[in-house]
Design a protein around this motif. Structure first.
Motif, PDB file in Angstrom:
ATOM      1  N   ARG A 241       0.829  -1.219   0.000  1.00 46.04           N
ATOM      2  CA  ARG A 241       0.000   0.000   0.000  1.00 46.04           C
ATOM      3  C   ARG A 241       0.857   1.261   0.000  1.00 46.04           C
ATOM      4  NH1 ARG A 241      -3.264  -2.817   3.831  1.00 46.04           N
ATOM      5  NH2 ARG A 241      -2.323  -1.597   5.536  1.00 46.04           N
ATOM      6  N   MET A 242       2.042   1.169   0.600  1.00 48.57           N
ATOM      7  CA  MET A 242       2.954   2.312   0.651  1.00 48.57           C
ATOM      8  C   MET A 242       3.772   2.450  -0.634  1.00 48.57           C
ATOM      9  SD  MET A 242       4.356   1.695   4.518  1.00 48.57           S
ATOM     10  CE  MET A 242       3.355   2.006   5.982  1.00 48.57           C
ATOM     11  N   ASN A 243       3.515   1.572  -1.615  1.00 43.71           N
ATOM     12  CA  ASN A 243       4.249   1.582  -2.889  1.00 43.71           C
ATOM     13  C   ASN A 243       5.758   1.435  -2.663  1.00 43.71           C
ATOM     14  OD1 ASN A 243       1.910   1.995  -4.561  1.00 43.71           O
ATOM     15  ND2 ASN A 243       1.909   4.125  -3.874  1.00 43.71           N
ATOM     16  N   ALA A 244       6.125   0.547  -1.741  1.00 44.74           N
ATOM     17  CA  ALA A 244       7.533   0.378  -1.406  1.00 44.74           C
ATOM     18  C   ALA A 244       8.318  -0.204  -2.578  1.00 44.74           C
ATOM     19  CB  ALA A 244       7.677  -0.524  -0.186  1.00 44.74           C
ATOM     20  N   ASP A 245       9.548   0.264  -2.727  1.00 44.84           N
ATOM     21  CA  ASP A 245      10.470  -0.272  -3.731  1.00 44.84           C
ATOM     22  C   ASP A 245      11.380  -1.334  -3.124  1.00 44.84           C
ATOM     23  OD1 ASP A 245       9.975   1.598  -6.095  1.00 44.84           O
ATOM     24  OD2 ASP A 245      10.366   3.019  -4.475  1.00 44.84           O
ATOM     25  N   ILE A 246      11.550  -1.291  -1.805  1.00 44.52           N
ATOM     26  CA  ILE A 246      12.386  -2.241  -1.072  1.00 44.52           C
ATOM     27  C   ILE A 246      11.691  -2.570   0.238  1.00 44.52           C
ATOM     28  CG2 ILE A 246      14.547  -2.479   0.252  1.00 44.52           C
ATOM     29  CD1 ILE A 246      15.935  -0.814  -1.872  1.00 44.52           C
ATOM     30  N   PHE A 247      11.766  -3.826   0.665  1.00 47.78           N
ATOM     31  CA  PHE A 247      11.226  -4.251   1.960  1.00 47.78           C
ATOM     32  C   PHE A 247      12.359  -4.903   2.736  1.00 47.78           C
ATOM     33  CE2 PHE A 247       9.352  -7.392   4.809  1.00 47.78           C
ATOM     34  CZ  PHE A 247       8.294  -6.705   5.382  1.00 47.78           C
ATOM     35  N   ILE A 248      12.666  -4.369   3.921  1.00 49.80           N
ATOM     36  CA  ILE A 248      13.730  -4.928   4.748  1.00 49.80           C
ATOM     37  C   ILE A 248      13.186  -5.228   6.139  1.00 49.80           C
ATOM     38  CG2 ILE A 248      14.571  -2.574   5.226  1.00 49.80           C
ATOM     39  CD1 ILE A 248      17.360  -3.818   5.625  1.00 49.80           C
ATOM     40  N   SER A 249      13.259  -6.488   6.536  1.00 52.75           N
ATOM     41  CA  SER A 249      12.752  -6.935   7.831  1.00 52.75           C
ATOM     42  C   SER A 249      13.931  -7.174   8.769  1.00 52.75           C
ATOM     43  CB  SER A 249      11.944  -8.222   7.656  1.00 52.75           C
ATOM     44  OG  SER A 249      11.290  -8.575   8.857  1.00 52.75           O
ATOM     45  N   PRO A 355      11.376  -6.317  -3.980  1.00 47.60           N
ATOM     46  CA  PRO A 355      12.609  -6.943  -3.497  1.00 47.60           C
ATOM     47  C   PRO A 355      12.640  -6.910  -1.969  1.00 47.60           C
ATOM     48  CG  PRO A 355      13.083  -5.499  -5.333  1.00 47.60           C
ATOM     49  CD  PRO A 355      11.642  -5.263  -4.966  1.00 47.60           C
ATOM     50  N   SER A 356      12.769  -8.076  -1.344  1.00 50.67           N
ATOM     51  CA  SER A 356      12.617  -8.188   0.108  1.00 50.67           C
ATOM     52  C   SER A 356      13.757  -8.981   0.718  1.00 50.67           C
ATOM     53  CB  SER A 356      11.284  -8.879   0.454  1.00 50.67           C
ATOM     54  OG  SER A 356      10.192  -8.226  -0.160  1.00 50.67           O
ATOM     55  N   VAL A 357      14.266  -8.496   1.850  1.00 51.64           N
ATOM     56  CA  VAL A 357      15.327  -9.207   2.563  1.00 51.64           C
ATOM     57  C   VAL A 357      15.014  -9.212   4.053  1.00 51.64           C
ATOM     58  CG1 VAL A 357      17.078  -8.543   0.866  1.00 51.64           C
ATOM     59  CG2 VAL A 357      16.774  -7.150   2.912  1.00 51.64           C
ATOM     60  N   LEU A 358      15.528 -10.228   4.740  1.00 46.59           N
ATOM     61  CA  LEU A 358      15.408 -10.329   6.191  1.00 46.59           C
ATOM     62  C   LEU A 358      16.813 -10.335   6.779  1.00 46.59           C
ATOM     63  CD1 LEU A 358      13.012 -12.509   8.260  1.00 46.59           C
ATOM     64  CD2 LEU A 358      15.454 -12.563   8.791  1.00 46.59           C
ATOM     65  N   VAL A 359      17.079  -9.394   7.680  1.00 42.86           N
ATOM     66  CA  VAL A 359      18.403  -9.260   8.288  1.00 42.86           C
ATOM     67  C   VAL A 359      18.364  -9.764   9.728  1.00 42.86           C
ATOM     68  CG1 VAL A 359      20.235  -7.664   8.970  1.00 42.86           C
ATOM     69  CG2 VAL A 359      18.957  -7.267   6.848  1.00 42.86           C
ATOM     70  N   GLU A 360      19.160 -10.771  10.021  1.00 41.26           N
ATOM     71  CA  GLU A 360      19.376 -11.215  11.399  1.00 41.26           C
ATOM     72  C   GLU A 360      20.625 -10.484  11.892  1.00 41.26           C
ATOM     73  OE1 GLU A 360      17.457 -12.931  13.177  1.00 41.26           O
ATOM     74  OE2 GLU A 360      16.374 -14.451  12.029  1.00 41.26           O
ATOM     75  N   THR A 361      20.434  -9.491  12.746  1.00 40.97           N
ATOM     76  CA  THR A 361      21.533  -8.598  13.114  1.00 40.97           C
ATOM     77  C   THR A 361      22.608  -9.283  13.941  1.00 40.97           C
ATOM     78  OG1 THR A 361      20.219  -7.874  15.011  1.00 40.97           O
ATOM     79  CG2 THR A 361      20.105  -6.533  13.001  1.00 40.97           C
ATOM     80  N   ALA A 362      22.209 -10.163  14.871  1.00 41.99           N
ATOM     81  CA  ALA A 362      23.154 -10.842  15.758  1.00 41.99           C
ATOM     82  C   ALA A 362      22.365 -11.833  16.611  1.00 41.99           C
ATOM     83  CB  ALA A 362      23.904  -9.849  16.644  1.00 41.99           C
TER      84      ALA A 362
END
Length: 461
Positions: A241-249, A355-362
């Motif tokens: 809905r936000m018309n996102a170009d990138i999704f980062i979790s 394009p979507s990515v999930l980051v496990e920080t630590a």
């Protein structure tokens, strides 16, 4: 002269005389000799990777090289194709598995014409106009050869001159949706000191948003901005809905082994994409599903499945590029659990067209990393690393209507109109007056109508 037509397996199918068609009536040969003064090529360069960015009526192709090269580009007609000759370069086994999936390109072929020359041929759906240039190593990336192909039949888009408000062209910011994992009734992982994942990742997400919003041509939106629970599907829907170009979790990991440590980055697996396609086809709540702007309500099940799969596969390819850029930056500030991008079936990554990515920080289960995650300084480092990765990705993948696409070109310029001042122009393009003066060798703020100013790219933070 012959070269081989190859499929993704690299198997030679047939030999094709390359000169065929050059002698035909109507053949077009536009030769562009591309050299850089003072360029010294020592030894043989190898292709490390090839990336494609589809922008509808244009396509960007980026060759990652082990060293700088000399090259030339020309186009041929009947059939339409673009030929790229690279001096003292080897395919290095990379091109055999690369087939473009863009609106302009049909296929890629190549041949090692001689030990000193590599020829790459792009078959196109229509006549195109090529532009190419070399990029020197910077920001963790090595030597790159960039080839831009634009449809010759497309309507002109008022480039390369950038315009001020009031004109028809309106460039937009790249929108980055930031998803702080868990929240509300779902605390996520909990460290030995009671540190809750939902608290840490929300803090990092807010820091990343502040950094992105300072960037020229970028804007961040938070999927959740407080301690609330958001269902996984709702997170994807909000980004859409936000018309996102990138999704980062953003998340923090946990393991039964206290010694487990390091960051990792995930994208959707092909198996996850297939199951998501099945879910979309089975859904009955919505009358119309849309994939990449194409209505699916009048398509049969087989065609729907194919369209969803193609969209998802292209998105996975872009997601991997984004993930690699972020992983590189995270590795510069700390340990990595995996030195390559991982693929898994996380529901939160299953957006068909973002394009979507999930980051496990630590690892919160690691006492040392738990303590580090609790500090403002390390949270800021993580946010900066993710910003740098996003910035690197958008350098190659900015869509043609984005402000970043214009800012990244050395040909971006503005024609001064009556009544404009240096400060109003700087404010519109979100650059400093001092930067604008330096880029145009101006000794003062005095400008005149009709004068052309080069618009510098933002240096970021």
């Amino acid at each position: 002269m012959f070269f081989s037509v190859r499929r993704q397996t690299g198997k030679v199918l047939r030999a094709v005389p390359f000169g065929e068609g050059i002698r035909r009536t109507g053949a077009l040969a536009l030769l562009i000799l591309c050299t850089i003064p003072g360029l010294s090529v020592g030894g043989e360069s190898k292709i490390k990777d090839v990336r494609f960015a589809d922008r509808g009526d244009s396509t960007r192709i980026v060759f990652d090289l082990s060293s700088p090269v000399k090259h030339k580009v020309f186009v041929l007609a009947n059939p339409d194709r673009v030929v790229l000759d690279i001096e003292r370069c080897k395919a290095n086994g990379v091109l055999g598995s690369k087939q473009p999936k863009t609106a302009l390109l049909k296929s890629l072929r190549y041949a090692q014409k001689s030990p000193g020359k590599l020829r790459v041929v792009f078959d196109t759906h229509t006549a195109v106009t090529p532009k190419s240039w070399l990029l020197r190593p910077e920001g963790g990336k090595g030597h790159r050869l960039v080839l831009d192909l634009s449809s010759s039949t497309a309507k002109p888009r008022a480039q390369p001159v950038l315009v001020m408000p009031g004109a028809t062209l309106k460039r937009r910011d790249a929108i980055i949706a930031i998803d702080a994992g868990h929240g509300g009734k779902d605390p996520g992982a909990i460290g030995r000191r009671g540190t809750q994942e939902k608290v840490i990742v929300l803090s990092i997400a807010k820091r990343l948003k502040k950094l992105i919003d300072r960037e020229r041509g970028m804007r961040a939106v938070l999927i959740r901005n407080r301690d609330t629970y958001v269902p996984l599907r709702t997170r994807i829907q909000k980004a859409s809905r936000m018309n996102a170009d990138i999704f980062i979790s953003i998340h923090a990991d946990a393991s039964v082994k206290r010694s487990a440590r390091g960051s990792s980055v995930f994208v959707l697996s092909q198996r996850g994409a297939t199951s998501e396609a099945a879910r979309i086809l089975a859904r009955r709540e919505n009358a119309v599903d849309r994939i990449g702007g194409v209505s699916l309500d009048d398509k049969d099940k087989v065609l729907k499945s194919v369209l969803v799969d193609l969209s998802q596969t292209a998105t996975i390819d872009a997601s991997i590029d984004l993930a690699e850029d972020i992983l590189h930056e995270l590795g510069a500030i700390g340990n990595l659990l995996h030195k390559r991008v991982e693929q898994a079936g996380f529901a939160v990554l299953k957006s068909p067209d973002i394009p979507s990515v999930l980051v496990e920080t630590a690892f919160l289960s690691n006492p040392t990393e738990e303590q580090r995650l609790r500090t403002n300084s390390h949270q800021q480092k993580l946010a900066v690393a993710m910003l740098k990765g996003i910035r690197r990705y958008l350098t190659d993948h900015a869509q043609s209507d984005m402000l970043l696409a214009a800012a990244g070109s050395s040909h971006s310029r503005h024609v001064i109109r009556r009544g404009e001042t240096l400060s109003t122009i700087a404010n519109y393009y979100q650059v400093g007056v001092r930067e604008l003066r330096r880029a145009n060798a101006l000794k003062s703020d005095k400008i005149r109508a009709g004068q052309v100013l080069m618009i510098p790219a933002s240096t970021g933070t």
